[in-house]
Design an enzyme around this catalytic site. Structure first.
Site, mmCIF file in Angstrom:
data_model
loop_
_atom_site.group_PDB
_atom_site.id
_atom_site.type_symbol
_atom_site.label_atom_id
_atom_site.label_comp_id
_atom_site.label_asym_id
_atom_site.label_seq_id
_atom_site.Cartn_x
_atom_site.Cartn_y
_atom_site.Cartn_z
ATOM 1 N N SER A 10 34.473 18.062 18.509
ATOM 2 C CA SER A 10 35.521 18.661 19.287
ATOM 3 C C SER A 10 36.675 17.508 19.274
ATOM 4 O O SER A 10 36.588 16.582 18.638
ATOM 5 C CB SER A 10 34.906 18.890 20.626
ATOM 6 N N GLY A 11 37.597 17.757 20.035
ATOM 7 C CA GLY A 11 38.459 16.890 20.221
ATOM 8 C C GLY A 11 37.936 15.445 20.681
ATOM 9 O O GLY A 11 38.538 14.381 20.153
ATOM 10 N N HIS A 12 37.240 15.493 21.724
ATOM 11 C CA HIS A 12 36.503 14.337 22.101
ATOM 12 C C HIS A 12 35.773 13.526 20.839
ATOM 13 O O HIS A 12 35.626 12.444 20.669
ATOM 14 C CB HIS A 12 35.391 14.644 23.204
ATOM 15 N N ASP A 32 27.341 20.115 14.770
ATOM 16 C CA ASP A 32 28.114 20.641 15.787
ATOM 17 C C ASP A 32 27.296 22.070 15.948
ATOM 18 O O ASP A 32 27.030 22.587 14.832
ATOM 19 C CB ASP A 32 29.633 20.967 15.561
ATOM 20 N N ASP A 33 27.148 22.792 17.110
ATOM 21 C CA ASP A 33 26.508 23.946 17.322
ATOM 22 C C ASP A 33 27.453 25.083 16.483
ATOM 23 O O ASP A 33 26.837 26.161 16.158
ATOM 24 C CB ASP A 33 26.641 24.669 18.832
ATOM 25 N N GLY A 62 31.684 16.215 25.972
ATOM 26 C CA GLY A 62 32.280 15.943 27.409
ATOM 27 C C GLY A 62 31.125 16.570 28.536
ATOM 28 O O GLY A 62 31.342 15.687 29.610
ATOM 29 N N HIS A 127 36.615 -4.761 39.098
ATOM 30 C CA HIS A 127 35.404 -5.896 39.182
ATOM 31 C C HIS A 127 34.320 -5.283 40.211
ATOM 32 O O HIS A 127 34.414 -4.648 41.285
ATOM 33 C CB HIS A 127 35.893 -7.438 40.065
ATOM 34 N N HIS A 136 31.879 10.043 33.436
ATOM 35 C CA HIS A 136 33.191 10.020 32.902
ATOM 36 C C HIS A 136 34.302 9.905 33.833
ATOM 37 O O HIS A 136 34.622 10.428 34.758
ATOM 38 C CB HIS A 136 33.158 11.760 32.501
#
Ligand SMILES: CC(C)(COP(=O)(O)OP(=O)(O)OC[C@H]1O[C@@H](n2cnc3c(N)ncnc32)[C@H](O)[C@@H]1OP(=O)(O)O)[C@@H](O)C(=O)NCCC(=O)NCCS
Length: 197
Positions: A10-12, A32-33, A62, A127, A136
Site C-alpha cells: 500500500s502507500g504505507h 499483498d492480499d 496500518g 524523553h 501508531h
C-alpha cells in the site's frame, strides 16, 4: 544484504520500502492480499503468502490489530527496525522489532518504543515516554515527555499529548486533538481538550 519481504503493498508499504532501500536493502519484495497489485515502488509483488520465501519480514499494515496478528504469525522470522536516515533517534532510545521510524521524526532520550510501532513522518516522541507495542504515532503528532501509550493505540495526525499523561490501549486519538489528562477507557477521543466521541 538479506532479502526483505514486506507484507502490504500500500502507500504505507511504499514508504517502508523507501526507508529499507535507504537503509541498504536492495533485494526487496512485497506480498499483498490484493492479487491485482503487481508492483510497489518498482519492487515486485510476489503473491499473497510468503511461507516459501527466505529472508527478513516487515509487516507494513496500518491497521494495528492486523499488524499485530501478522507479526505474531511470523514471530520466528527476523523483523528488523527501520529508521529513516533523516530521523533523529537518541542513543538511549530502545526500539523493538518491526518498528519503523519515518523521515523528520525525533525520538528523545530514554524513550522506549515497543514492537510493531509506526513513528510516522515529522512526529516526535519526547524523553522517557513508554510507547507500547503496535502503537501508531501518525504524521506530525507530538507526544511530550514521560507519556505512556498503551498497546494498539493510534495517535492521529497532528495530535498533541501533553507531558506526564497516560493513555490506555486501543484508543483512537483524532487528528488535531490535544490530550491533557489521562485516558483510562478505550475509545475515540477528539478535539481540544480531547473528549470521548
Ligand atoms: C477521530 C476519527 C477516528 C473519527 O472518525 P469517525 O468515527 O469515522 O468520525 P466521522 O468522520 O464519522 O465524523 C463524525 C463527527 O466527528 C467530527 N470529527 C471527525 N474527526 C474529527 C477530528 N479529528 N477532530 C474533530 N472533529 C472530528 C466530524 O466532523 C463529524 O462531525 P459532525 O457529526 O458534526 O458532522 C477520525 O476523523 C480521525 O481523526 N482520524 C485520524 C486520521 C489520521 O490521523 N490519519 C493519519 C494517517 S498517517
Amino acid at each position: 544484504m538479506t532479502r526483505l519481504n514486506i507484507i502490504g503493498a500500500s502507500g504505507h508499504g511504499k514508504v517502508v520500502a523507501d526507508i529499507a532501500k535507504l537503509s541498504g536493502y536492495s533485494d526487496i519484495v512485497f506480498f499483498d492480499d490484493n492479487k491485482d497489485v503487481k508492483e510497489c515502488l518498482g519492487f515486485p509483488v510476489l503473491g499473497t503468502s510468503l511461507e516459501a520465501t527466505e529472508g527478513e519480514v516487515f509487516v507494513a499494515i496500518g491497521n494495528c490489530k492486523i499488524r499485530k496478528r501478522l507479526m505474531e504469525f511470523y514471530k520466528d522470522r527476523i523483523q528488523p527496525v527501520l529508521i529513516h536516515p533523516n530521523a533523529v533517534v537518541a542513543d538511549s532510545v530502545t526500539l523493538e522489532r518491526g518498528t519503523v521510524v519515518m523521515a523528520g521524526s525525533v525520538i528523545n532520550p530514554d524513550a522506549k518504543i515497543g514492537k510493531g510501532c509506526i513513528i510516522n513522518s515529522c512526529s516526535s516522541v519526547d524523553h522517557d515516554c513508554l510507547i507500547n507495542d503496535y502503537v501508531h504515532v501518525a504524521v506530525g503528532a507530538h507526544v511530550c515527555g514521560t507519556v505512556t501509550v498503551g498497546e494498539m493505540t493510534w495517535i492521529g495526525a497532528g495530535a498533541t499529548i501533553i507531558n506526564n499523561v497516560s493513555i490506555c490501549g486501543e484508543c483512537f486519538i483524532g487528528a488535531g486533538a490535544t490530550v491533557v489528562k489521562d485516558i483510562d477507557c478505550r475509545g475515540k477521543y477528539i478535539g481540544i481538550p480531547a473528549k470521548k466521541k
